[in-house]
Design a protein around this motif. Structure first.
Motif, mmCIF file in Angstrom:
data_model
loop_
_atom_site.group_PDB
_atom_site.id
_atom_site.type_symbol
_atom_site.label_atom_id
_atom_site.label_comp_id
_atom_site.label_asym_id
_atom_site.label_seq_id
_atom_site.Cartn_x
_atom_site.Cartn_y
_atom_site.Cartn_z
ATOM 1 N N UNK A 1 0.895 -1.087 -0.050
ATOM 2 C CA UNK A 1 0.069 -0.012 -0.169
ATOM 3 C C UNK A 1 0.817 1.124 -0.062
ATOM 4 N N UNK A 2 1.819 1.345 0.669
ATOM 5 C CA UNK A 2 2.940 2.589 0.699
ATOM 6 C C UNK A 2 3.604 2.583 -0.693
ATOM 7 N N UNK A 3 3.986 1.276 -1.091
ATOM 8 C CA UNK A 3 4.492 1.459 -2.618
ATOM 9 C C UNK A 3 3.480 2.210 -3.667
ATOM 10 N N UNK A 4 2.240 1.656 -3.462
ATOM 11 C CA UNK A 4 1.221 2.239 -4.556
ATOM 12 C C UNK A 4 1.067 3.690 -4.232
ATOM 13 N N UNK A 5 1.255 4.154 -3.005
ATOM 14 C CA UNK A 5 0.844 5.482 -2.763
ATOM 15 C C UNK A 5 1.878 6.333 -3.192
ATOM 16 N N UNK A 6 2.989 6.186 -3.658
ATOM 17 C CA UNK A 6 3.981 6.612 -4.438
ATOM 18 C C UNK A 6 3.721 7.034 -5.934
ATOM 19 N N UNK A 7 2.840 6.468 -6.374
ATOM 20 C CA UNK A 7 2.473 6.288 -7.852
ATOM 21 C C UNK A 7 1.674 7.508 -8.110
ATOM 22 N N UNK A 8 1.661 8.019 -9.406
ATOM 23 C CA UNK A 8 1.015 9.111 -9.716
ATOM 24 C C UNK A 8 0.398 8.746 -11.209
ATOM 25 N N UNK A 9 -0.688 9.063 -11.387
ATOM 26 C CA UNK A 9 -1.456 8.655 -12.659
ATOM 27 C C UNK A 9 -1.669 9.965 -13.516
ATOM 28 N N UNK A 10 -1.372 9.905 -14.665
ATOM 29 C CA UNK A 10 -0.929 8.782 -15.734
ATOM 30 C C UNK A 10 0.693 8.534 -15.776
ATOM 31 N N UNK A 11 1.403 9.476 -15.050
ATOM 32 C CA UNK A 11 2.611 9.374 -15.506
ATOM 33 C C UNK A 11 3.361 8.046 -15.125
ATOM 34 N N UNK A 12 2.908 7.385 -14.042
ATOM 35 C CA UNK A 12 3.363 5.997 -13.509
ATOM 36 C C UNK A 12 2.522 4.928 -13.882
ATOM 37 N N UNK A 13 1.952 4.995 -15.062
ATOM 38 C CA UNK A 13 1.018 3.909 -15.387
ATOM 39 C C UNK A 13 1.714 2.612 -15.805
ATOM 40 N N UNK A 14 2.926 2.619 -16.351
ATOM 41 C CA UNK A 14 3.706 1.412 -16.406
ATOM 42 C C UNK A 14 3.968 0.706 -15.096
ATOM 43 N N UNK A 15 4.262 1.744 -14.129
ATOM 44 C CA UNK A 15 4.735 0.934 -12.740
ATOM 45 C C UNK A 15 3.497 0.390 -12.281
ATOM 46 N N UNK A 16 2.329 1.140 -12.344
ATOM 47 C CA UNK A 16 1.112 0.712 -11.918
ATOM 48 C C UNK A 16 0.612 -0.626 -12.481
ATOM 49 N N UNK A 17 0.968 -0.835 -13.558
ATOM 50 C CA UNK A 17 0.832 -2.147 -14.337
ATOM 51 C C UNK A 17 1.622 -3.268 -13.498
ATOM 52 N N UNK A 18 3.076 -2.858 -13.452
ATOM 53 C CA UNK A 18 4.071 -3.720 -12.963
ATOM 54 C C UNK A 18 3.393 -4.381 -11.569
ATOM 55 N N UNK A 19 3.032 -3.259 -10.575
ATOM 56 C CA UNK A 19 2.472 -3.709 -9.548
ATOM 57 C C UNK A 19 1.261 -4.712 -9.441
ATOM 58 N N UNK A 20 0.379 -4.302 -10.513
ATOM 59 C CA UNK A 20 -0.738 -5.294 -10.471
ATOM 60 C C UNK A 20 -0.020 -6.316 -11.139
ATOM 61 N N UNK A 21 0.772 -6.828 -11.824
ATOM 62 C CA UNK A 21 1.242 -8.054 -12.317
ATOM 63 C C UNK A 21 1.942 -8.898 -11.079
#
Length: 847
Positions: A630-650
């Motif tokens: 959850x803390x890792x996800x809180x560092x993401x900002x959409x849409x700039x970190x969209x690719x990192x969000x996909x990696x997290x989901x994977x």
């Protein structure tokens, strides 16, 4: 003692066998008392109580026919019974308690005193009812033959006096006290009367005190027993607060003066301490004409009297300085200062060649008292700086401060280390005068002294670096050349000891160093040491403290080469370390980096190495990562970190599908629910730019700024508002062509047999049936992102799609339902058959 050789151990001769039998017989003899202590059936029967009895009936039975331990248990449970049924408890149980307490032992008496006090504090009954039911029982046992029991009941009574009405106090306590305070009564009765009088004073007006209480006070101050005089003397402070300034001056002060000349040392000590505590009550004339000569005489005679008086005098020096400030003549001021200096070195001049074992006991006891005196002097040192004025510190007190910092006894150095911060604040610009003493205490051989000093080490170092003659930032350490070696040596001593809490605290305090010393000095002298501690120390709190301080050092390091080197070490030696313990510490470090650094910094350097640990072979590492997600996800900002969000989901889907450890799997499921509830941080400007690009219209800076001001998009959006396009009615900008493309990919993913074969256990992982399974989406991406688990081409194709928030009712891919369309799955599948084949051919031709 060495163990016997194996051959000897295996020899079973006749003698050794007889010896073995004797040992068994001794064990039997030892065991007999244990067997005799077991309860017989008759005893067990007497201790057994009918289970059908109510709490009240059981308590009455145990108080009437039970044993002492059972009666004590009932009395201990009395507050609960009062809360449960106060009327029946007062009517049936309390009379039994009165009867039992008349012959009760010490344990039951102490238990009753505590229970009565608890009932009062919980206010289970009204004050009137409490006084009627409990007060007489308390008064009855005040003079118990056991001093501990008597004191326990007295403490309960003093608490009761605080809340009783005035008339009850007068009739039930004050009137009987007149006879209890007479000389014909026992010493214990008169001692109890002294303490009760001190508490009663604040409950009556001045006239009643003068008429009814003060005569008893005078009588007890002149009692024939020194214990009574001393006890009453210590209550005069409370009495003075109740009768006001005028009566204190006319009644209390003469009694204190007389008691200060008493033949008993304990009485003189009590009079002196009471005078010190009442200094603010007396006016300037009383202090200069009456109290000051008394204090002067007391100080002069203290060295010839009992050392306990010296201990008290040294402890109250600060209050004396404050209370008599401005009254001393220059000569008296100097004498008092010299007296303080003499106390600071008391006992150090006595040199002898005897070892500690050869010192007579009385001399050893005297030295312990001298140590207490010097310790009290160290405690009062800040007050003495005020007394002499900080600008005179170097001339009047520096040598004394030096002696206290170098005192041979640890308690003295420990106390001056506690006061070091106060001394530094008082000196202000003259703080440079005690630089060497700071280095001395940092290098002290006792870790207790170091522990006391480091409580305020950041504040002390800041004063040292900004105060004094040289406060220029570049030259802030020119006057402290030995500071860095002293700090490193202190850490090494703490690390080599068993006192890991001191080591942990020291590492935490070292986080202040970027504000004190240069970045290069930290890099070459401290940073590598922090990294070594994280890698090799065996104490988890110490490792975490070092890790956090390391992150702060990194935060304030402005040299890119050094920063990149540290980041690379953290990733390679911790995150990819051979020891799972190091990989766990890497996750701790990631947590600190999220806390200390910007979100973009974490995403740039540590996001991917952190989520890579989903493949870790150790379950504890994977579980710790789950807690961190959850803390890792809180560092993401959409849409700039969209690719990192996909990696997290994977990574989360991989854990759900492939995790075999039940504890980790349970943690993953809880984490997914938490991830689903999280709101994503949005980059409004980037979203607006993408909208303009998707619409094919260029946007000027002015137009964009106007749009940004008009929309005022919040940084986070509610969970139930989708960000990607679920259908044509979505508010998120997209073309109909992109919508069709998204439906095409969803259809292909839902009918992909290879995907179902490979991830057929997804239902099992999620713990649901195949028709209504729960497939969590970490980011709320459209369900086409699942394809990225098996096919990189789908991941690339969907990289431009914006994520949507995830609902807990999101179905598995096998349900073949679109994101925003509830149509028939079969028709949906047949509709997209031809585009699916075309896409498959495209994949074969373009691997």
């Amino acid at each position: 003692m060495h163990p016997p050789p194996p051959a000897a151990a295996m020899e079973f001769s006749q003698n050794s066998l007889f010896g073995y039998m004797e040992d068994l017989q001794e064990l039997t003899i030892i065991e007999r008392p244990v067997r005799r202590s077991l309860k017989t059936p008759e005893e067990i029967e007497r201790l057994t109580v009918d289970e059908d009895l109510s709490d009240i009936e059981r308590a009455v039975y145990l108080l009437s026919a039970g044993q002492d331990i059972q009666g004590t248990s009932v009395i201990a449970n009395l507050p609960f019974l009062m809360r449960q049924n106060p009327a029946e408890t007062l009517r049936r149980i309390l009379p039994k308690v009165r009867e039992v307490l008349r012959v009760a032992g010490v344990e039951m008496q102490l238990t009753a005193a505590v229970s009565f006090l608890t009932i009062l504090q919980e206010e289970s009954v009204s004050i009137h009812t409490y006084a009627h039911s409990f007060l007489q029982v308390i008064l009855l046992h005040l003079e118990h033959r056991d001093a501990g029991v008597s004191n326990a009941w007295l403490e309960t009574l003093l608490s009761v006096i605080e809340v009783l009405p005035k008339e009850t106090l007068r009739h039930e306590i004050l009137n009987p006290l007149v006879s209890k305070a007479q000389l014909s009564q026992t010493v214990q009765s008169r001692l109890v009367s002294c303490k009760i009088l001190g508490k009663l004073t604040n409950k009556f007006d001045a006239l009643a005190i003068k008429r009814e209480i003060l005569p008893l006070v005078k009588s007890l101050c002149q009692d024939v027993e020194y214990e009574v005089r001393s006890c009453m003397c210590r209550q005069l402070e409370n009495i003075a607060q109740g009768i006001g300034t005028e009566l204190t001056k006319s009644v209390v002060l003469p009694e204190l003066i007389e008691l200060s000349r008493d033949e008993g040392s304990s009485v003189r000590l009590a009079a002196f301490e009471t005078l010190v505590n009442l200094l603010d009550t007396f006016d300037t004339d009383d202090r200069s004409q009456t109290i000051l000569p008394l204090v002067k005489s007391f100080c002069e005679k203290s060295f010839k009297a009992d050392e306990s008086i010296l201990i008290s005098l040294s402890f109250h020096l600060g209050k004396l300085c404050h209370g008599l400030y401005g009254i001393f003549t220059p000569d008296q001021h100097l004498r008092f200062l010299e007296f303080y200096k003499k106390l600071c070195t008391l006992g150090l001049q006595q040199e002898n060649g005897h070892s500690e074992n050869q010192i007579p006991p009385q001399i050893l006891e005297q030295e312990k008292k001298y140590i207490s005196v010097r310790k009290n002097c160290a405690y009062n040192f800040p007050a003495m700086i005020v007394f002499v004025d900080p600008k005179n510190f170097h001339m009047d007190l520096y040598s004394t401060f030096f002696c206290l910092c170098h005192d041979p006894e640890v308690p003295v150095r420990y106390t001056i280390a506690i006061c070091f911060y106060e001394v530094s604040k008082l000196l202000n610009s003259g703080v440079y005068l005690i630089h060497k003493e700071l280095i001395t205490l940092l290098q002290d051989e006792s870790l207790e002294v170091l522990d006391a000093l480091i409580d305020h080490l950041p504040e002390i170092l800041e004063l040292m670096s900004t105060g004094g003659e040289s406060s220029v930032q570049e030259n802030k350490l020119s006057s402290l050349p030995d500071l860095i070696p002293a700090l490193t040596a202190a850490e090494q001593r703490a690390a080599a000891s068993l006192k890991w809490r001191t080591h942990e605290k020291l590492l935490q305090k070292y986080a202040c160093l970027p504000h004190i010393i240069s970045s290069d000095q930290i890099y070459y002298r401290f940073l590598q040491r922090m990294f070594t501690i994280v890698m090799t120390n065996n104490v988890l709190p110490v490792q975490k403290a070092a890790s956090r301080t390391l992150c702060i050092f990194l935060r304030y390091n402005r040299k890119q080469e050094q920063r990149h080197e540290v980041i690379q070490k953290l990733i390679e030696q911790l995150g990819q370390g051979k020891s799972y313990w190091n990989r766990l510490r890497f996750l701790d470090t990631c947590e600190f980096i999220i806390e200390i650094f910007s979100k973009s910094f974490f995403c740039k350097y540590f996001f991917l190495p952190a989520i890579e640990l989903t493949h870790d072979p150790v379950a504890n590492v994977r579980m710790k990562l789950c807690y961190l997600l959850p803390k890792v996800k809180s560092t993401l900002k959409i849409p700039a970190d969209k690719h990192l969000l996909q990696q997290l989901e994977m990574c989360v889907r991989k854990l759900l599908c492939q995790e075999k450890d039940k504890d980790v799997l349970a943690t993953v499921k809880r984490t997914v629910l938490e991830l689903d509830r999280m709101e994503m941080s949005m980059d409004a400007e980037q979203l607006e730019k993408e909208k303009q690009q998707n619409d094919g219209r260029p946007m000027s800076d002015k137009t964009f700024e106007k749009k940004r001001r008009d929309t005022k998009t919040p940084t986070t959006l509610p969970k139930n508002i989708p960000i990607s396009v679920p259908g044509p009615s979505s508010g998120t900008p997209s073309t109909s062509k992109e919508i069709k493309k998204s439906k095409l990919i969803r259809s292909q993913s839902f009918n992909n047999q290879a995907f179902h074969a490979k991830y057929g256990n997804l239902d099992k992982c999620a713990g649901k049936s195949s028709t209504a399974a729960y497939t969590p989406s970490v980011s709320g991406l459209t369900k086409t992102s699942v394809i990225s688990l098996t096919d990189d081409s789908f991941r690339t194709r969907n990289a431009g799609s914006a994520p949507s928030s995830f609902s807990s009712n999101t179905p598995l891919p096998s349900t073949s339902r679109g994101t925003g369309n509830s149509g028939d799955p079969k028709s949906s599948g047949s509709k997209d058959t031809q585009p699916r084949k075309a896409a498959l051919k495209s994949r074969k031709s373009n691997p």
